[in-house]
Design an enzyme around this catalytic site. Sequence first.
Site, PDB file in Angstrom:
ATOM      1  N   GLU A   1       0.818  -1.211   0.000  1.00 28.19           N
ATOM      2  CA  GLU A   1       0.000   0.000   0.000  1.00 28.19           C
ATOM      3  C   GLU A   1       0.860   1.273   0.000  1.00 28.19           C
ATOM      4  OE1 GLU A   1      -3.625   0.352   1.902  1.00 28.19           O
ATOM      5  OE2 GLU A   1      -4.154  -1.759   1.752  1.00 28.19           O
TER       6      GLU A   1
ATOM      7  N   LYS B   1     -10.241   5.295   6.813  1.00 22.67           N
ATOM      8  CA  LYS B   1      -9.412   6.173   5.975  1.00 22.67           C
ATOM      9  C   LYS B   1      -9.209   5.544   4.604  1.00 22.67           C
ATOM     10  CE  LYS B   1      -4.658   7.734   5.306  1.00 22.67           C
ATOM     11  NZ  LYS B   1      -3.254   7.541   5.711  1.00 22.67           N
TER      12      LYS B   1
ATOM     13  N   HIS C   1      -5.306   2.144   0.606  1.00 29.50           N
ATOM     14  CA  HIS C   1      -4.646   3.051  -0.327  1.00 29.50           C
ATOM     15  C   HIS C   1      -4.611   2.447  -1.724  1.00 29.50           C
ATOM     16  CE1 HIS C   1      -3.195   4.074   3.670  1.00 29.50           C
ATOM     17  NE2 HIS C   1      -2.921   5.283   3.218  1.00 29.50           N
TER      18      HIS C   1
END
Length: 257
Positions: A88, A172, A145
């Site tokens: 990531e 997130k 991500h």
Amino acid sequence: MSVEGLKVRAIEFGIGKPKICVPIVARKREDILFQVEEALKREPDCIELRIDWYEEVFDTEKVLELVKEIRERLGNVVFLFTYRTANEGGEAATHYKAYRELCKAVCESGYIDMIDVEAYMEEGLLKTMVDVAHSHQVFVVASNHDFHNTPSEEEIVKRLQFMDGSGADIPKIAVMPRNERDVLTLLSATLRYRELGGVKPVITMSMGGTGTVSRLAGEVFGSAMTFAAVNRVSAPGQLSVDDVKYVLDIMHTKRER
């Protein structure tokens, strides 16, 4: 739908201006501690230790010693511990068991306030780490991500909801835009998550220069924290702390009128 603020030390995430977090990225202990001291001069809300940059990342005892030294310097500034894996965008590859054991040891140390856990590293890992962290009064930022693309709005919302449902305190997601419309997709998904009943603070960003606006518009669309650099950036598109503070203050003042 109103966001329920998350209070960590004196900072309430999800209420008012996005909180500013400075990532610390360096190989050597002395450089890491120097970056911490420099960051604290800017009075950030949060310091993130990117432990994957540390040259002794695979030595748990040295990691814990470093974390202790940083905690002693932070005072009431929130301490976020992050091991970003190579999958990531991080600096170190590791097996999920080694990742889990290091994160577990740091949670047990009592030195950190928050820990980043990669949501899709291994099935069941996020829930396990949430249980471990919460048992030691550590809050969890679940993260995902994509350094290549921007998923659809529906997929971004789905991922945020998965992290939320797994017990994370702050979901997130960071994505890479291929064009300006991708940035709008990320911002719209952030707002949509809240409209669909999400009450936890979230952190979202569109990376790179094209996505810069997403790092500054959190108060409008619902992102609770933005990452800003003092010495070195930890992701494409990060701005300096001084620039971010300046813009966030302007946007907050205008929004209150």
